[in-house]
Design a protein around this motif. Structure first.
Motif, PDB file in Angstrom:
ATOM      1  N   THR A 254       0.880  -1.171   0.000  1.00 40.82           N
ATOM      2  CA  THR A 254       0.000   0.000   0.000  1.00 40.82           C
ATOM      3  C   THR A 254       0.918   1.222   0.000  1.00 40.82           C
ATOM      4  O   THR A 254       2.132   1.085   0.179  1.00 40.82           O
ATOM      5  CB  THR A 254      -0.890   0.035   1.269  1.00 40.82           C
ATOM      6  OG1 THR A 254      -0.142   0.607   2.352  1.00 40.82           O
ATOM      7  CG2 THR A 254      -1.395  -1.341   1.661  1.00 40.82           C
TER       8      THR A 254
ATOM      9  N   ASN B   2      -8.626   2.234  -2.409  1.00 41.13           N
ATOM     10  CA  ASN B   2      -9.942   1.662  -2.148  1.00 41.13           C
ATOM     11  C   ASN B   2     -10.203   0.341  -2.863  1.00 41.13           C
ATOM     12  O   ASN B   2     -11.229  -0.280  -2.656  1.00 41.13           O
ATOM     13  CB  ASN B   2     -11.035   2.659  -2.549  1.00 41.13           C
ATOM     14  CG  ASN B   2     -10.956   3.914  -1.705  1.00 41.13           C
ATOM     15  OD1 ASN B   2     -10.891   3.837  -0.494  1.00 41.13           O
ATOM     16  ND2 ASN B   2     -10.908   5.070  -2.356  1.00 41.13           N
TER      17      ASN B   2
ATOM     18  N   GLU C 283     -15.445   4.611   2.710  1.00 43.43           N
ATOM     19  CA  GLU C 283     -15.191   5.734   3.620  1.00 43.43           C
ATOM     20  C   GLU C 283     -16.461   6.496   4.009  1.00 43.43           C
ATOM     21  O   GLU C 283     -16.421   7.357   4.887  1.00 43.43           O
ATOM     22  CB  GLU C 283     -14.184   6.700   3.009  1.00 43.43           C
ATOM     23  CG  GLU C 283     -14.698   7.353   1.746  1.00 43.43           C
ATOM     24  CD  GLU C 283     -13.696   8.360   1.165  1.00 43.43           C
ATOM     25  OE1 GLU C 283     -13.084   9.125   1.929  1.00 43.43           O
ATOM     26  OE2 GLU C 283     -13.529   8.362  -0.073  1.00 43.43           O
TER      27      GLU C 283
ATOM     28  N   VAL D 171      -5.045   5.566   5.545  1.00 43.01           N
ATOM     29  CA  VAL D 171      -5.449   4.166   5.505  1.00 43.01           C
ATOM     30  C   VAL D 171      -4.172   3.373   5.231  1.00 43.01           C
ATOM     31  O   VAL D 171      -3.598   3.468   4.154  1.00 43.01           O
ATOM     32  CB  VAL D 171      -6.502   3.924   4.409  1.00 43.01           C
ATOM     33  CG1 VAL D 171      -6.763   2.434   4.221  1.00 43.01           C
ATOM     34  CG2 VAL D 171      -7.799   4.649   4.750  1.00 43.01           C
TER      35      VAL D 171
ATOM     36  N   ASP E  85      -3.786  -0.070   5.461  1.00 49.02           N
ATOM     37  CA  ASP E  85      -4.081  -1.299   4.711  1.00 49.02           C
ATOM     38  C   ASP E  85      -5.572  -1.605   4.844  1.00 49.02           C
ATOM     39  O   ASP E  85      -6.035  -2.004   5.915  1.00 49.02           O
ATOM     40  CB  ASP E  85      -3.233  -2.451   5.273  1.00 49.02           C
ATOM     41  CG  ASP E  85      -3.549  -3.797   4.623  1.00 49.02           C
ATOM     42  OD1 ASP E  85      -4.303  -3.823   3.621  1.00 49.02           O
ATOM     43  OD2 ASP E  85      -3.048  -4.827   5.117  1.00 49.02           O
ATOM     44  N   PRO E  86      -6.340  -1.418   3.771  1.00 45.02           N
ATOM     45  CA  PRO E  86      -7.788  -1.629   3.869  1.00 45.02           C
ATOM     46  C   PRO E  86      -8.210  -3.093   3.826  1.00 45.02           C
ATOM     47  O   PRO E  86      -9.391  -3.387   4.010  1.00 45.02           O
ATOM     48  CB  PRO E  86      -8.343  -0.881   2.646  1.00 45.02           C
ATOM     49  CG  PRO E  86      -7.223  -0.868   1.671  1.00 45.02           C
ATOM     50  CD  PRO E  86      -5.943  -0.903   2.451  1.00 45.02           C
TER      51      PRO E  86
ATOM     52  N   ALA F 234     -11.195  -4.903   6.036  1.00 46.80           N
ATOM     53  CA  ALA F 234     -12.076  -3.932   6.704  1.00 46.80           C
ATOM     54  C   ALA F 234     -13.513  -4.440   6.730  1.00 46.80           C
ATOM     55  O   ALA F 234     -14.205  -4.331   7.737  1.00 46.80           O
ATOM     56  CB  ALA F 234     -11.997  -2.573   6.008  1.00 46.80           C
TER      57      ALA F 234
ATOM     58  N   SER G  19     -12.792   0.394  10.936  1.00 47.25           N
ATOM     59  CA  SER G  19     -11.850   1.519  10.928  1.00 47.25           C
ATOM     60  C   SER G  19     -10.535   1.137  11.595  1.00 47.25           C
ATOM     61  O   SER G  19      -9.460   1.500  11.125  1.00 47.25           O
ATOM     62  CB  SER G  19     -12.465   2.754  11.601  1.00 47.25           C
ATOM     63  OG  SER G  19     -12.540   2.612  13.010  1.00 47.25           O
TER      64      SER G  19
ATOM     65  N   CYS H 136      -8.080  -0.872   9.341  1.00 47.91           N
ATOM     66  CA  CYS H 136      -7.331  -0.135   8.307  1.00 47.91           C
ATOM     67  C   CYS H 136      -6.097   0.593   8.852  1.00 47.91           C
ATOM     68  O   CYS H 136      -5.307   1.112   8.084  1.00 47.91           O
ATOM     69  CB  CYS H 136      -8.229   0.928   7.667  1.00 47.91           C
ATOM     70  SG  CYS H 136      -9.642   0.266   6.816  1.00 47.91           S
TER      71      CYS H 136
END
Lengths: 305, 305
Positions: free
Chosen positions: A16, A89, A202, A231, A233-234, A237, A272, A275
């Motif tokens: 990321t 994203n 988000e 963020v 690392d999403p 999530a 949250s 992430c």
């Protein structure tokens, strides 16, 4: 009340804009279990390979997660490699090795049979259905799906939907073939589930009820997401959201509309946190106090007074 | 307190999946004025052509909007034609005829000079700045912008930003050159305004404060949008949001953080009404009761109890 979750326990390598991590402990069932473990007892059904060792087992043990349903198979665990360098994203998959997961035959330990809460994480709907049918006494059954199953495994997915109370589906529009979210939600609930959770990244998430809860005006409820400055690392999530949401539900004596609202907030809170660091790192080290503090932050973020 | 608004009064021809309307009464200042008129006195600065007749004037009169600042010029009013057939969330412009708007020189009637609330709708930033400089006594100044001005008129826009308290900017990320919304918001507020409203379409809108309001934990507040089963015509939703938001602010004695929160809800309420019918049709026939009923619906949509 204990939750049984079936899904993947895996290793992820991710890159990321915040950096890169090799072989993080990951997988939908891992994210879900860790997030839910702050609220209730969790029991996992999964398969891992010989690379799942004492270090990984210790993470589950530290959160008192029942791993008797994690089968050890010869070979390597499920491995996924992805990149968020182009778009934070949306993951770009670089490599997927199913490894031991290719032959996964979920086995439900007898000790899990009294679980009244069942979560079918994002796996092949054929396996989801098999687990669902083997747990006829579950009081509340929720499941997750994704674009891949909607596109290429729709008939099997439609069968699963019939047996769900709640579906988590970010791609509800795709599943319903309708652009308007309210119309899409109704169409998805006509396929079986009486509730639908749609995550908006988000922008938070929406809970839809098939019928307007007693004493309320709206069939839907909207929870925010955390305005995160970075963020890291999403990945996971959505699974962490599901863990917080379903974990909180399972911890409550009665499932009132208000409990579902708070569950949405706890889902968003856990998403949250996930992430904020790579893999499940952040979920491993939380406290219920930190979780409740963020819950109150979410309340302030959205409440008029 | 009265608001002065400068912007366009125009005719729009739109086609959406719900149908087609020829030459609706429209324009940013029209949407804004009608929405704000349910909360406070509104005074408009604009220019119209000879096609603006008794029928159009009657719409403003019915809402007690002061139109002494609407100049009548020889020729035709600003005309826009757009289509939402491909994407209900994004207009495709088919035709733009500036007409009398091409030579628009905003003139502020003396009777408007005591307005303490000033709204600079989405017009050329050179004109926005001129009006701002001519109203040095305004207590609260808000403005709107869009991608077109950010891309091609950035130096002029940056000058306007210095004189604003609040900027409405759906494209805050583009203006700031930052992908992360929190980072983008901070960067935009470093350009001048101490507050920023970012609209997220169907997902609502976020208010950012430059510094965390006293007694609060968060620099931001999130308002929902209405889950609409059908968007008839999204044109003017942003201007109507601005009218509800700023109109409510101007109606209040004191601008506390709680008032800003409620203003966000009223903004979202007015934006949702605007989408329900073509052009300004729905805004023309509202009542304060219907507005407050939807406000309470929004509260239920987002509040835990």
């Amino acid at each position: 009340m204990a939750i049984t979750v079936v899904g993947s326990v895996a290793f992820d390598t991710v890159e990321t804009p915040a950096g890169r991590r090799e072989r993080c402990l990951a997988g939908a069932a891992t994210y879900f279990s860790l997030a839910a473990s702050y609220f209730t007892d969790v029991r996992v059904i999964a398969v891992v390979g010989e690379d799942f060792g004492a270090e990984q087992q210790a993470v589950f043990d530290a959160h008192k997660i029942d791993t008797r349903g994690i089968e050890r198979a010869p070979g390597k665990s499920f491995f996924w490699q992805g990149s968020y360098l182009e778009n934070i994203n949306e993951a770009k998959t670089l490599q997927t090795d199913l490894n031991v997961f290719a032959g996964f035959e979920p086995k439900i330990p007898d000790a899990y049979r009294d679980s009244q809460f069942l979560f079918l994480a994002n796996i092949d709907p054929v396996l989801q259905r098999r687990v669902r049918e083997a747990t006829p006494n579950a009081k509340l059954v929720a499941g997750d799906t994704m674009n891949y199953w909607i596109k290429d495994h729709k008939p099997a997915l439609l069968e699963v939907l019939k047996g769900l109370d709640i579906i988590n589906d970010t791609e509800a529009r795709m599943l319903a073939g309708k652009e308007n979210l309210v119309q899409a939600a109704r169409a998805v609930m006509d396929m079986g589930p009486r509730m639908l959770v749609v995550k908006h990244g988000e922008y938070g998430a929406t809970l839809f009820h098939k019928s307007i809860p007693k004493g309320h005006k709206s069939e839907s409820f909207r929870a925010p997401a955390m305005p995160l400055e970075q963020v890291v690392d999403p990945t996971g999530a959505g699974d962490s959201f599901a863990g917080g949401f379903f974990g909180y539900l399972a911890s409550q004596k009665e499932l009132t509309p208000g409990v579902f609202r708070r569950a949405m907030f706890y889902g968003s809170v856990m998403g949250s946190f996930a992430c904020e660091r790579f893999g499940t790192e952040r979920l491993q080290e939380l406290t219920r106090e930190a979780i409740d503090e963020r819950f109150h932050f979410f309340r302030e973020l959205t409440h008029l007074d």
